[in-house]
Design a protein around this motif. Structure first.
Motif: not given
Lengths: 150, 250
Positions: A59-66, A127-138, B216-223
């Motif tokens: 988890f933390f490794a993926a977080l850092t990579v992202n 997956a969760i690690a990537l989601m965290l970083v990407t959504s924070f970034n957005w 998925t994070i971008a909201g494109d659930l289908l893709s």
């Protein structure tokens, strides 16, 4: 011990570097792809040696990579996945998949379920690690737009 | 200034190149809308899923124009995505003519990736060093090097034949396990499992996994769901191929 530590880091670098060639990444990004893989593996080793479970380590490794992929993407003006894809390759639970498969071949369903669920959890923690970083970034990007937009 | 029809053609070609080579769907949508924003359009919208593109533009007089494109075969070439990304930024800054932009995009499309001799060597290096990461000995790494070299050569040949992707992954898994068994039988490697684990890394669906999450994070659930299923199925096919080889030959 120390020798094998450096050996592992160099191996992780070369795995990500070569995987970037397989995905046809641009030439000038290859070194950075390797670095992002090396950083991820470094974090993973540190957590494993401190006796954390592999799920936390990955988890933390993926977080850092992202995080580093986002930085490299801005520095080199390239899309984030170019650095992210080779970076997470060493963390993918290949061993878990293999052990689940061999347990299924040997009709050993208890082991198969145990290793299978652990593999799924490791994949899920990436997956969760990537989601965290990407959504924070957005979120950060949206604030930037509000600030500098008008 | 380009007409709406020319503009949407440029956008569609750019989107097609990106989607065919493994971009996330939100990135394709963004790029297409960004290209369309260059003209005097009242409305521009695109809808992208991993297997197709639909785009609509409308000019000041409410003349709607819709164009759609089905994407049948996909490969992975991140260099082309980076180049189209750069093109869409340049397109906003400079005044490109229609012929100019189509020429740039066609040049990107015809760009060759790393050569067919380079990819097996890269694959061999991936296998060799992932075997070490998963705890293999040096001899295991050396045999994994050859397993990866041959597996990638086989995969390259299969890709040229345009087989459906699940057959090539099953064959890939099968040949990996078979080659690993051969090397162990000839006492080149010691740990069969470490060699196989290291060698299947070249087929891991890294692009599908990351795209599934980012979509998925971008909201494109289908893709996102489509790509998640793709990644999961690829993993199962590789395991099935290796499993068939192990249970028959061992």
């Amino acid at each position: 011990m120390e020798k094998s530590f450096w050996f592992q880091l160099i191996s992780a670098f070369l795995v990500s570097f070569s995987f970037a060639i397989l995905t046809n990444s641009p030439k000038k990004t290859l070194i950075f792809c390797g670095i992002s893989g090396m950083i991820g593996w470094f974090v993973n080793i540190i957590f494993l040696r401190s006796n954390f479970s592999p799920i936390i380590g990955v988890f933390f490794a993926a977080l850092t990579v992202n995080i580093f992929s986002e930085i490299f993407a801005r520095l080199l003006k390239n899309p984030v996945p170019i650095f992210l894809i080779p970076g997470i390759i060493p963390l993918v639970p290949g061993a878990g998949m293999y052990n689940t498969m061999t347990a299924l071949i040997k009709n050993n369903f208890d082991t198969a379920i145990k290793t299978g669920i652990q593999t799924l959890l490791i994949a899920g923690s990436i997956a969760i690690a990537l989601m965290l970083v990407t959504s924070f970034n957005w979120i950060f990007k949206v604030f930037q737009k509000i600030k500098f937009g008008k | 200034m380009m007409s709406p029809k020319e503009l949407i053609e440029v956008a569609l070609l750019a989107g097609e190149i990106m989607l065919k080579n493994g971009a996330e769907t939100y990135r394709v949508e963004d790029t297409m809308v960004r290209i369309c924003s260059k003209g005097n359009l009242k409305f521009a919208e695109s809808f992208v899923i991993p297997t197709g593109i639909v785009a609509t533009v409308a000019d000041e007089e409410n003349n709607f124009l819709t164009i759609s494109k089905r994407i049948k075969n996909r490969t992975i070439d991140l260099n082309k995505i980076s180049l189209v990304n750069q093109f869409s930024r340049d397109f906003q800054k400079h005044e490109y003519s229609y012929a100019q932009s189509i020429k740039i995009l066609n040049d990107i499309q015809n760009k060759k990736g790393y050569s067919n001799t380079m990819t097996p060597i890269a694959a061999a290096l991936v296998c060799c060093f992932s075997t070490i990461l998963f705890g293999g000995k040096i001899v295991d790494a050396i045999s994994a090097f050859f397993v990866g070299l041959f597996t990638q050569a086989i995969l390259n040949i299969l890709n040229l034949r345009k087989l459906s992707y699940f057959i090539s992954y099953i064959i890939g898994g099968f040949s990996t396990a078979t080659l690993a068994l051969i090397t162990v039988n000839f006492h080149l490697g010691i740990n069969l499992d470490k060699i196989i684990i290291g060698s299947v890394m070249i087929m891991t669906p890294g692009v599908a996994i990351t795209n599934a999450i980012r979509d998925t994070i971008a909201g494109d659930l289908l893709s996102g769901v489509a790509r998640g299923v793709e990644a999961f199925l690829i993993a199962i096919f590789i395991a099935a191929g290796a499993g068939i080889a192990l249970s028959i030959l061992k």
